[in-house]
Design a protein around this motif. Structure first.
Motif, short mmCIF file in Angstrom:
data_model
loop_
_atom_site.label_atom_id
_atom_site.label_comp_id
_atom_site.label_asym_id
_atom_site.label_seq_id
_atom_site.Cartn_x
_atom_site.Cartn_y
_atom_site.Cartn_z
N LYS A 74 -4.46 -13.80 -11.81
CA LYS A 74 -5.30 -14.76 -12.53
C LYS A 74 -6.78 -14.44 -12.36
CE LYS A 74 -6.24 -19.70 -13.05
NZ LYS A 74 -5.92 -21.08 -12.56
N HIS A 75 -7.18 -14.09 -11.13
CA HIS A 75 -8.58 -13.74 -10.88
C HIS A 75 -8.96 -12.48 -11.65
CE1 HIS A 75 -8.18 -16.02 -6.80
NE2 HIS A 75 -8.43 -16.84 -7.80
N TRP A 76 -8.05 -11.53 -11.70
CA TRP A 76 -8.32 -10.28 -12.43
C TRP A 76 -8.46 -10.55 -13.93
CZ3 TRP A 76 -5.55 -7.40 -16.11
CH2 TRP A 76 -6.03 -6.10 -16.33
N ILE A 77 -7.58 -11.39 -14.47
CA ILE A 77 -7.65 -11.75 -15.90
C ILE A 77 -8.98 -12.40 -16.21
CG2 ILE A 77 -6.72 -13.28 -17.68
CD1 ILE A 77 -3.98 -12.94 -16.33
N LEU A 78 -9.41 -13.32 -15.36
CA LEU A 78 -10.66 -14.04 -15.59
C LEU A 78 -11.85 -13.07 -15.55
CD1 LEU A 78 -11.74 -16.87 -16.08
CD2 LEU A 78 -12.00 -17.14 -13.61
#
Length: 259
Positions: A74-78
């Motif tokens: 999720k952090h990478w996507i953001l």
């Protein structure tokens, strides 16, 4: 000897937004599918194994649980999402800057042979691609009929991107643009329908007739992240940012002038 010609540069305005709209569409779709994958994934895949005769091996630093893997993803996507937002806006500003440079060259050399004019048009110019986002905004501002409406908000998006990229999304004092933290600002466009005296927010599949009254409201939004707080977003918020970036491009194009 070829006869000299006088040239004037004219824009086909909608073409300037084609790349911006395409990149924003790709960006919001990628974030959506990534967020959806997080919600629907219920187990970790088997470990990747190298080919039997491969000289390479893959040794993980540490084993993560499913929840830890989801959070990292999720952090990478953001982070990728915000990088793509700024990339789309940067490419738009580079296009504006290239047109500004080309127009200046034509005005300085307005009596050229056709051959010289073609050489001028197709002369390589990569200088704008080396400029950073704030420098590009400053350059484009000098060729606008009116000030950019959403400049300060777009600058906060870039500030959040820098935090995500350089500090893994954990806010530090160097990121602060408000008294107690990092503030992200944007605008949301809310549509309201009025039928038979009843007013409601526009939703999918709403029936709009000739009797329907439609009103659009501009709503300022913001989100404050304090020191040591991690930047978090849901898909709805990110989609609003994508639409806002599109509005920034439309506003810049409306105010852009060549002469």
């Amino acid at each position: 000897m070829s006869e000299n010609i006088t040239a004037t540069l004219k824009l086909n305005s909608p073409d300037l937004l084609i790349t911006l709209n395409r990149k924003l569409t790709e960006c919001t779709n990628a974030v959506f599918y990534g967020m959806n994958a997080i919600d629907t994934t219920t187990e970790l895949p088997e470990s990747l194994r190298p080919d039997k005769n491969s000289i390479f091996t893959q040794t993980p630093i540490g084993k993560l649980t499913l929840d830890q893997s989801k959070q990292n993803f999720k952090h990478w996507i953001l982070k990728k999402g915000f990088e793509d937002l700024i990339s789309a806006l940067t490419e738009l500003l580079i296009s504006f800057s290239h047109i500004i440079d080309l127009n200046e060259k034509i005005q300085k050399n307005n009596k050229l042979t056709l051959k010289q004019f073609k050489e001028l048009i197709f002369e390589p110019n990569d200088s704008n691609s080396t400029k950073n986002f704030p420098s590009l905004i400053k350059k484009v501002e000098s060729s606008l009929k009116q000030p950019l409406k959403f400049k300060s908000e777009v600058e906060t998006i870039n500030r959040v991107r820098r935090c995500l990229v350089h500090r893994n999304g954990v806010v530090r004092p160097t990121d602060f643009n408000a008294e107690n933290g990092l503030e992200l600002k944007w605008w949301f466009w809310e549509f309201k329908l009025t039928n038979n005296g009843e007013t409601k927010n526009l939703e999918r599949f709403d029936l709009i007739t000739s009797e329907t009254e439609m009103k659009m409201n501009e709503i300022p939004k913001s989100k404050l992240f304090n020191e040591n707080q991690r930047i978090e977003f849901n898909y709805q918020e990110f989609n609003e940012l994508t639409l806002f970036c599109q509005r920034f491009g439309i506003d810049a194009l409306d105010k852009f002038k060549l002469n």
